[in-house]
Design a protein around this motif. Sequence first.
Motif, PDB file in Angstrom:
ATOM      1  N   VAL A 163       0.842  -1.203   0.000  1.00  0.00           N
ATOM      2  CA  VAL A 163       0.000   0.000   0.000  1.00  0.00           C
ATOM      3  C   VAL A 163       0.876   1.251   0.000  1.00  0.00           C
ATOM      4  N   PRO A 164       0.303   2.416  -0.270  1.00  0.00           N
ATOM      5  CA  PRO A 164       1.099   3.647  -0.297  1.00  0.00           C
ATOM      6  C   PRO A 164       1.871   3.868   0.999  1.00  0.00           C
TER       7      PRO A 164
ATOM      8  N   ALA B  91      -5.980   0.750  -3.493  1.00  0.00           N
ATOM      9  CA  ALA B  91      -4.737   1.514  -3.731  1.00  0.00           C
ATOM     10  C   ALA B  91      -3.558   0.625  -3.373  1.00  0.00           C
ATOM     11  N   GLN B  92      -2.797   0.249  -4.394  1.00  0.00           N
ATOM     12  CA  GLN B  92      -1.633  -0.594  -4.140  1.00  0.00           C
ATOM     13  C   GLN B  92      -0.623  -0.440  -5.268  1.00  0.00           C
ATOM     14  N   MET B  93       0.629  -0.810  -4.956  1.00  0.00           N
ATOM     15  CA  MET B  93       1.671  -0.874  -5.962  1.00  0.00           C
ATOM     16  C   MET B  93       1.481  -2.120  -6.820  1.00  0.00           C
ATOM     17  N   ASP B  94       1.886  -2.008  -8.098  1.00  0.00           N
ATOM     18  CA  ASP B  94       1.751  -3.171  -8.978  1.00  0.00           C
ATOM     19  C   ASP B  94       3.051  -3.948  -9.119  1.00  0.00           C
TER      20      ASP B  94
ATOM     21  N   LEU C  33       1.659   3.101  -8.854  1.00  0.00           N
ATOM     22  CA  LEU C  33       0.570   3.061  -7.891  1.00  0.00           C
ATOM     23  C   LEU C  33      -0.721   2.936  -8.688  1.00  0.00           C
ATOM     24  N   VAL C  34      -1.549   1.968  -8.334  1.00  0.00           N
ATOM     25  CA  VAL C  34      -2.818   1.768  -9.030  1.00  0.00           C
ATOM     26  C   VAL C  34      -3.956   2.046  -8.054  1.00  0.00           C
TER      27      VAL C  34
ATOM     28  N   GLN D 299      -9.168   2.015 -13.327  1.00  0.00           N
ATOM     29  CA  GLN D 299      -7.868   2.156 -12.669  1.00  0.00           C
ATOM     30  C   GLN D 299      -7.143   3.435 -13.085  1.00  0.00           C
ATOM     31  N   MET D 300      -6.709   4.174 -12.092  1.00  0.00           N
ATOM     32  CA  MET D 300      -5.866   5.357 -12.263  1.00  0.00           C
ATOM     33  C   MET D 300      -4.435   4.930 -11.919  1.00  0.00           C
TER      34      MET D 300
END
Length: 297
Positions: free
Chosen positions: A63-64, A96-99, A104-105, A285-286
């Motif tokens: 997560v961020p 919200a998590q890293m791929d 960051l997605v 997804q952003m």
Amino acid sequence: MNAITPAPRHWRQLLPTLAIALTACGGGTVTAAPASAPAAVPAPPSNWTLVWSDEFNGAAGTVPNAANWTYDLGNKEADGWGNHEFQYYTADARNAQMDGAGLLVITAEKAANPGPCWNGAPCGYTSARIHTGNKVSFTYGKVEARMKLPSGQGIWPAFWALGADLATAGWPKSGEIDIMEFVGKTPNTTYGTLHGPGYSGAQGIGKPREFGGPVANDFHTYTVIKRPNEIVWQVDGVEFHRLTPASLPAGGTWVFEKPYFVILNLAVGGDWPGAPDATTAFPAQMKVDWVRIYKEN
């Protein structure tokens, strides 16, 4: 709080160094002398020095970074975030998590009653809204993010900033800088807007940036440059909007000579974008490659 407040300095465009290429040729039986290797041309000095960034290089599923970001949560608790939005913001890694590949997605997805919406009905979607309040702020400098936006009716991603005095001054006295907003119903356009006392909400001072094709097709870099009594918007390094105190309507107050914090969010529905419809694809997804803050040299 990591407040970034370099001393104001008027910007000057640096002239690039010009290199002259010389060409030699020979004819007949005459052999040209070997040309000397051209001298290396130094790169022009940069006007900007990086002072903070989040490159989102964490492992997939993380997560961020809590040292940089805080979650805003809910919907009814915030009266629909002032815009009658349909998403319930969570701190769940699903939203919200890293791929694991440097992005960051932020994901908006359909959900069964994650929490109450502003109208008392169960919200139909979850998403995420994160900010750097009380952790990272900037007063002057350049703030930018490289992002790929989702498309679809009712989709509303944003990259923006609020005054660090929001809790005491309230909105719109805190001021709001919308670095980038996008609504799916205008797929070829993003918007840069300023809100403050006397020019807030629908009266914000904004300008569209036309792309000539779908914004969501590719990554773009969205930038704001904040100087004393001046704010400049850019997309992919090209200016499209500039405001100063002289730009304000009669009675408007310029409230931007103070620290601001950064926000990333993906909203669903609301007064401006309207509701999603049968054509809107979920999950939406952003994707954020990085967020960076620079000081001006």
